[in-house]
Design a protein around this motif. Structure first.
Motif, PDB file in Angstrom:
ATOM      1  N   PHE A 174       0.853  -1.201   0.000  1.00 39.23           N
ATOM      2  CA  PHE A 174       0.000   0.000   0.000  1.00 39.23           C
ATOM      3  C   PHE A 174       0.887   1.248   0.000  1.00 39.23           C
ATOM      4  CE2 PHE A 174      -2.804   3.056   2.324  1.00 39.23           C
ATOM      5  CZ  PHE A 174      -3.906   3.012   1.482  1.00 39.23           C
ATOM      6  N   LEU A 175       1.888   1.250   0.888  1.00 37.37           N
ATOM      7  CA  LEU A 175       2.779   2.426   0.984  1.00 37.37           C
ATOM      8  C   LEU A 175       3.650   2.564  -0.269  1.00 37.37           C
ATOM      9  CD1 LEU A 175       3.875   2.234   4.744  1.00 37.37           C
ATOM     10  CD2 LEU A 175       2.338   3.927   3.680  1.00 37.37           C
ATOM     11  N   ALA A 176       4.027   1.426  -0.851  1.00 37.03           N
ATOM     12  CA  ALA A 176       4.901   1.470  -2.038  1.00 37.03           C
ATOM     13  C   ALA A 176       4.219   2.178  -3.210  1.00 37.03           C
ATOM     14  CB  ALA A 176       5.297   0.055  -2.444  1.00 37.03           C
ATOM     15  N   ASN A 177       2.892   2.244  -3.181  1.00 32.02           N
ATOM     16  CA  ASN A 177       2.171   2.943  -4.254  1.00 32.02           C
ATOM     17  C   ASN A 177       2.082   4.450  -4.035  1.00 32.02           C
ATOM     18  OD1 ASN A 177       0.827   1.208  -6.478  1.00 32.02           O
ATOM     19  ND2 ASN A 177       0.671  -0.026  -4.621  1.00 32.02           N
ATOM     20  N   ALA A 178       2.470   4.913  -2.838  1.00 36.07           N
ATOM     21  CA  ALA A 178       2.341   6.344  -2.514  1.00 36.07           C
ATOM     22  C   ALA A 178       3.559   7.125  -3.008  1.00 36.07           C
ATOM     23  CB  ALA A 178       2.151   6.518  -1.006  1.00 36.07           C
TER      24      ALA A 178
ATOM     25  N   PRO B 143       5.405   9.465  -6.380  1.00 35.65           N
ATOM     26  CA  PRO B 143       4.988  10.336  -7.486  1.00 35.65           C
ATOM     27  C   PRO B 143       4.763   9.587  -8.809  1.00 35.65           C
ATOM     28  CG  PRO B 143       6.708  11.386  -6.224  1.00 35.65           C
ATOM     29  CD  PRO B 143       6.574   9.993  -5.663  1.00 35.65           C
ATOM     30  N   SER B 144       5.601   8.605  -9.119  1.00 39.24           N
ATOM     31  CA  SER B 144       5.445   7.949 -10.426  1.00 39.24           C
ATOM     32  C   SER B 144       4.135   7.158 -10.526  1.00 39.24           C
ATOM     33  CB  SER B 144       6.637   7.027 -10.708  1.00 39.24           C
ATOM     34  OG  SER B 144       6.655   5.998  -9.747  1.00 39.24           O
ATOM     35  N   GLN B 145       3.539   6.846  -9.386  1.00 43.66           N
ATOM     36  CA  GLN B 145       2.270   6.103  -9.392  1.00 43.66           C
ATOM     37  C   GLN B 145       1.056   7.031  -9.378  1.00 43.66           C
ATOM     38  OE1 GLN B 145       1.706   2.809  -9.699  1.00 43.66           O
ATOM     39  NE2 GLN B 145       3.895   2.658 -10.074  1.00 43.66           N
ATOM     40  N   THR B 146       1.303   8.340  -9.249  1.00 41.80           N
ATOM     41  CA  THR B 146       0.190   9.270  -9.085  1.00 41.80           C
ATOM     42  C   THR B 146      -0.606   9.422 -10.375  1.00 41.80           C
ATOM     43  OG1 THR B 146       1.406  10.458  -7.398  1.00 41.80           O
ATOM     44  CG2 THR B 146      -0.408  11.647  -8.431  1.00 41.80           C
ATOM     45  N   ARG B 147       0.071   9.830 -11.425  1.00 43.89           N
ATOM     46  CA  ARG B 147      -0.607  10.166 -12.676  1.00 43.89           C
ATOM     47  C   ARG B 147      -1.346   8.961 -13.280  1.00 43.89           C
ATOM     48  NH1 ARG B 147      -2.728  14.703 -14.625  1.00 43.89           N
ATOM     49  NH2 ARG B 147      -1.039  15.876 -13.640  1.00 43.89           N
ATOM     50  N   PRO B 148      -0.696   7.802 -13.402  1.00 41.10           N
ATOM     51  CA  PRO B 148      -1.416   6.684 -14.032  1.00 41.10           C
ATOM     52  C   PRO B 148      -2.683   6.297 -13.274  1.00 41.10           C
ATOM     53  CG  PRO B 148       0.910   6.111 -13.691  1.00 41.10           C
ATOM     54  CD  PRO B 148       0.696   7.461 -13.083  1.00 41.10           C
ATOM     55  N   ARG B 149      -2.622   6.318 -11.933  1.00 41.94           N
ATOM     56  CA  ARG B 149      -3.809   5.926 -11.165  1.00 41.94           C
ATOM     57  C   ARG B 149      -4.896   7.001 -11.268  1.00 41.94           C
ATOM     58  NH1 ARG B 149      -2.373   4.498  -5.318  1.00 41.94           N
ATOM     59  NH2 ARG B 149      -1.043   6.328  -5.493  1.00 41.94           N
ATOM     60  N   ALA B 150      -4.478   8.278 -11.213  1.00 49.19           N
ATOM     61  CA  ALA B 150      -5.467   9.370 -11.341  1.00 49.19           C
ATOM     62  C   ALA B 150      -6.115   9.333 -12.727  1.00 49.19           C
ATOM     63  CB  ALA B 150      -4.806  10.713 -11.082  1.00 49.19           C
ATOM     64  N   ASP B 151      -5.311   9.073 -13.762  1.00 46.29           N
ATOM     65  CA  ASP B 151      -5.872   8.981 -15.122  1.00 46.29           C
ATOM     66  C   ASP B 151      -6.941   7.891 -15.181  1.00 46.29           C
ATOM     67  OD1 ASP B 151      -4.062  10.910 -15.866  1.00 46.29           O
ATOM     68  OD2 ASP B 151      -2.785   9.582 -17.074  1.00 46.29           O
ATOM     69  N   ALA B 152      -6.609   6.742 -14.603  1.00 44.91           N
ATOM     70  CA  ALA B 152      -7.539   5.601 -14.649  1.00 44.91           C
ATOM     71  C   ALA B 152      -8.821   5.928 -13.884  1.00 44.91           C
ATOM     72  CB  ALA B 152      -6.865   4.360 -14.064  1.00 44.91           C
ATOM     73  N   LEU B 153      -8.673   6.492 -12.680  1.00 38.02           N
ATOM     74  CA  LEU B 153      -9.868   6.786 -11.872  1.00 38.02           C
ATOM     75  C   LEU B 153     -10.673   7.946 -12.462  1.00 38.02           C
ATOM     76  CD1 LEU B 153      -8.528   6.252  -8.229  1.00 38.02           C
ATOM     77  CD2 LEU B 153     -10.044   4.766  -9.545  1.00 38.02           C
ATOM     78  N   HIS B 154      -9.995   8.846 -13.149  1.00 34.25           N
ATOM     79  CA  HIS B 154     -10.725   9.936 -13.786  1.00 34.25           C
ATOM     80  C   HIS B 154     -11.624   9.399 -14.903  1.00 34.25           C
ATOM     81  CE1 HIS B 154     -11.000  13.489 -16.639  1.00 34.25           C
ATOM     82  NE2 HIS B 154     -11.704  13.835 -15.591  1.00 34.25           N
ATOM     83  N   GLY B 155     -11.080   8.505 -15.724  1.00 27.32           N
ATOM     84  CA  GLY B 155     -11.885   7.904 -16.806  1.00 27.32           C
ATOM     85  C   GLY B 155     -13.120   7.211 -16.242  1.00 27.32           C
ATOM     86  N   LEU B 156     -12.912   6.468 -15.163  1.00 23.55           N
ATOM     87  CA  LEU B 156     -14.014   5.749 -14.510  1.00 23.55           C
ATOM     88  C   LEU B 156     -15.038   6.738 -13.940  1.00 23.55           C
ATOM     89  CD1 LEU B 156     -15.155   3.067 -13.310  1.00 23.55           C
ATOM     90  CD2 LEU B 156     -13.540   3.326 -11.420  1.00 23.55           C
ATOM     91  N   SER B 157     -14.546   7.809 -13.313  1.00 23.01           N
ATOM     92  CA  SER B 157     -15.442   8.784 -12.663  1.00 23.01           C
ATOM     93  C   SER B 157     -16.298   9.535 -13.684  1.00 23.01           C
ATOM     94  CB  SER B 157     -14.639   9.801 -11.845  1.00 23.01           C
ATOM     95  OG  SER B 157     -13.871   9.126 -10.886  1.00 23.01           O
ATOM     96  N   VAL B 158     -15.689   9.949 -14.782  1.00 13.78           N
ATOM     97  CA  VAL B 158     -16.450  10.683 -15.807  1.00 13.78           C
ATOM     98  C   VAL B 158     -17.590   9.800 -16.322  1.00 13.78           C
ATOM     99  CG1 VAL B 158     -16.333  11.635 -18.147  1.00 13.78           C
ATOM    100  CG2 VAL B 158     -14.538  12.188 -16.482  1.00 13.78           C
ATOM    101  N   ALA B 159     -17.250   8.541 -16.629  1.00 11.22           N
ATOM    102  CA  ALA B 159     -18.267   7.626 -17.173  1.00 11.22           C
ATOM    103  C   ALA B 159     -19.379   7.386 -16.160  1.00 11.22           C
ATOM    104  CB  ALA B 159     -17.609   6.299 -17.568  1.00 11.22           C
ATOM    105  N   THR B 160     -19.009   7.268 -14.891  1.00 13.92           N
ATOM    106  CA  THR B 160     -20.009   6.862 -13.890  1.00 13.92           C
ATOM    107  C   THR B 160     -20.946   7.997 -13.501  1.00 13.92           C
ATOM    108  OG1 THR B 160     -20.158   5.328 -12.039  1.00 13.92           O
ATOM    109  CG2 THR B 160     -18.889   7.321 -11.622  1.00 13.92           C
ATOM    110  N   LEU B 161     -20.440   9.228 -13.443  1.00  9.72           N
ATOM    111  CA  LEU B 161     -21.318  10.339 -13.044  1.00  9.72           C
ATOM    112  C   LEU B 161     -22.422  10.547 -14.070  1.00  9.72           C
ATOM    113  CD1 LEU B 161     -18.750  12.790 -11.465  1.00  9.72           C
ATOM    114  CD2 LEU B 161     -20.531  11.505 -10.316  1.00  9.72           C
ATOM    115  N   LYS B 162     -22.067  10.355 -15.321  1.00  9.92           N
ATOM    116  CA  LYS B 162     -23.063  10.467 -16.397  1.00  9.92           C
ATOM    117  C   LYS B 162     -24.163   9.410 -16.176  1.00  9.92           C
ATOM    118  CE  LYS B 162     -22.895  10.633 -21.454  1.00  9.92           C
ATOM    119  NZ  LYS B 162     -23.510   9.356 -21.818  1.00  9.92           N
ATOM    120  N   LEU B 163     -23.738   8.198 -15.850  1.00 12.46           N
ATOM    121  CA  LEU B 163     -24.715   7.119 -15.649  1.00 12.46           C
ATOM    122  C   LEU B 163     -25.596   7.375 -14.431  1.00 12.46           C
ATOM    123  CD1 LEU B 163     -22.352   4.124 -16.412  1.00 12.46           C
ATOM    124  CD2 LEU B 163     -24.417   4.680 -17.695  1.00 12.46           C
ATOM    125  N   HIS B 164     -24.977   7.769 -13.295  1.00  5.50           N
ATOM    126  CA  HIS B 164     -25.775   8.052 -12.097  1.00  5.50           C
ATOM    127  C   HIS B 164     -26.858   9.087 -12.416  1.00  5.50           C
ATOM    128  CE1 HIS B 164     -24.726   6.090  -8.353  1.00  5.50           C
ATOM    129  NE2 HIS B 164     -23.433   6.276  -8.524  1.00  5.50           N
TER     130      HIS B 164
END
Ligand SMILES: Cc1cc2nc3c(=O)[nH]c(=O)nc-3n(C[C@H](O)[C@H](O)[C@H](O)COP(=O)(O)OP(=O)(O)OC[C@H]3O[C@@H](n4cnc5c(N)ncnc54)[C@H](O)[C@@H]3O)c2cc1C
Length: 419
Positions: free
Chosen positions: A100-104, A106-127
């Motif tokens: 868990f800590l190993a993911n905290a 900087p190099s892990q920040t952008r890829p995870r945020a990109d992935a969760l952003h794609g998911l969030s945009v799609a889901t808010l539209k559906l909700h």
């Protein structure tokens, strides 16, 4: 077609009727598949009931982001209201904590945020579509989500605003005076606030999940209440063993929230799930002096939000075993702080406890199980599962049908942890 007997068969059986399972069931049914949705309780009775009801556009960085290191000395004292941890649990789960800590970093920040952003945009539209279709649009509030700082949070709020702006996510900065005009009924104790203006919230997440489940049933889906004891691969699909019988299907979706790992273990899958437990308690509102939106007190480590049942006070994270006895220390610590923010009355009902299901990288698993055709996993949605359930469900239904999901789901592949 479904038959009306024990031993019936469907195209898809969805295990778990939280927001994730209900969404997967509805989305699969919308694709013309016959679907049975299974849960031992009524839909939306567990984690999907007790959360803060925030439909967040901007929660695209998991708890284990680089800023965690700055907070770690405070968290290690085990007195901060935002995060408590059980040392015996940490010793037993040192491997999970290390991952868990190993993911905290900087190099892990952008890829995870990109992935969760794609998911969030799609889901808010559906909700926003589904809540209308399900006839419960009165439950959604488009008033945003207010993050508030007691000490000067200007630098932190500006940094967050710039980060969100990089993704096109709207937010507005407020000072003490601005906060008072936005939320006239809270006392002027906060110096800085960031309004996540694209974020919405609901006044009863459990009722919203139930309404989505009714929408599924109304469109011909079947809901069955039973304890699931095993899932067994067969030559032409899956047998789902229940306390009171068995069902079969070509496809099975595991959407059991914090219980998901249990039924996968006998198949040889070791899901590295941690449990970020949290509590809530309702209080009688002092009307009309209430809140207009959820507020997240960052230093106080709590969220205060107006719900159908009253003012809901939800706590931060407690890292321990899923089923360890409750400790109300965080609720007890948050309550006087919350009473210093908003006037509200006596407790309503008993405190509630739930567990945010969290994988070491803070991303959910959405996709096929590596070694078992027809088995799909939809689990590990940490702090944002109520938000991200619908798009997760639509993605799973697409995968079952052999179609592309509505967002890039590659970062959520179960294969990153399971083989
Ligand atoms: C305090 C707190 C605040 C939160 N706030 C927010 C928020 O504001 N916004 C947000 O987006 N997310 C929030 N979350 C996270 C969100 O609630 C979860 O990520 C989400 O609800 C998980 O949904 P789920 O469908 O995966 O799991 P669940 O809702 O837990 O559903 C799993 C279902 O599986 C069933 N089940 C399990 N085992 C079996 C079995 N053997 N047989 C039959 N049925 C079984 C359970 O009965 C349950 O209904 C919060 C969580 C907590 C704890």
């Amino acid at each position: 077609m479904l038959q009306d007997s024990v031993g019936q068969r469907a195209d898809v059986i969805v295990l778990g009727a939280g927001i994730v399972g209900v969404s997967a069931a509805y989305a699969a049914q919308q694709r013309g598949l016959s679907v049975i949705l299974l849960d031992r309780r009524e839909p939306g009775s567990e984690t999907s009931y007790g959360n803060s009801g925030v439909l967040s556009s901007g929660s695209i960085l998991p708890l284990n982001k680089p800023a965690l290191w700055r907070m770690l000395p405070k968290y290690l004292t085990n007195t901060h209201p935002a995060l408590r941890w059980d040392p015996a649990w940490a010793a037993r789960n040192a491997g999970w904590v290390a991952r868990f800590l190993a993911n905290a970093i900087p190099s892990q920040t952008r890829p995870r945020a990109d992935a969760l952003h794609g998911l969030s945009v799609a889901t808010l539209k559906l909700h926003r579509e589904w809540i209308v279709k399900a006839g419960v649009e009165a439950r959604i509030r488009e008033t945003g989500w207010l993050k508030v700082w007691r000490s000067d949070g200007t630098a932190a709020a500006k940094a967050e605003q710039a980060f969100l702006a990089g993704y096109g996510i709207g937010s507005e900065l407020f000072d003490r005076q601005g906060i008072s005009s936005l939320e006239p009924n809270i006392l002027p104790i906060y110096t800085t606030a960031l309004l996540h203006s694209d974020t919405a919230s609901v006044d009863s997440p459990g009722a919203v999940v139930k309404a989505y489940a009714q929408m599924f049933a109304g469109a011909g889906g079947q809901i069955r209440q039973s304890d699931i004891t095993a899932i067994v691969p067969e030559s032409d699909g899956w047998r789902v063993v229940l306390a009171d019988g068995a069902l079969t299907a070509r496809h099975v979706v595991v959407a059991l929230g914090p219980w998901s790992a249990d039924l996968l273990r006998p198949l040889g899958y070791s899901v590295p799930m941690g449990f970020e437990r949290g509590y809530h308690q309702h209080f009688r509102p002092t009307l009309p002096r209430s809140l207009l939106r959820p507020i997240h007190d960052l230093e106080g480590g709590f969220v205060l939000t107006p719900m159908e049942q009253g003012i809901r006070l939800t706590t931060g994270v407690e890292l321990t075993d899923r089923d360890a006895p409750s400790s109300f220390a965080q609720l007890d610590a948050a309550l006087p702080l919350a009473r210093g923010v908003l006037e509200f009355g006596e407790p309503v009902g008993e405190p509630w406890r739930g567990a945010r299901p969290t994988l070491p990288d803070g991303l959910p698993m959405i996709g096929p199980a590596p070694r078992h055709p027809g088995l799909f996993l939809a689990l590990g949605h940490q702090h944002i599962g109520f938000t991200t359930g619908p798009a997760t469900g639509v993605a799973i239904a697409a995968m079952i049908a052999g179609a592309p999901p509505p967002f890039d789901a590659s970062a959520f592949s179960p294969g990153r942890y399971l083989s």
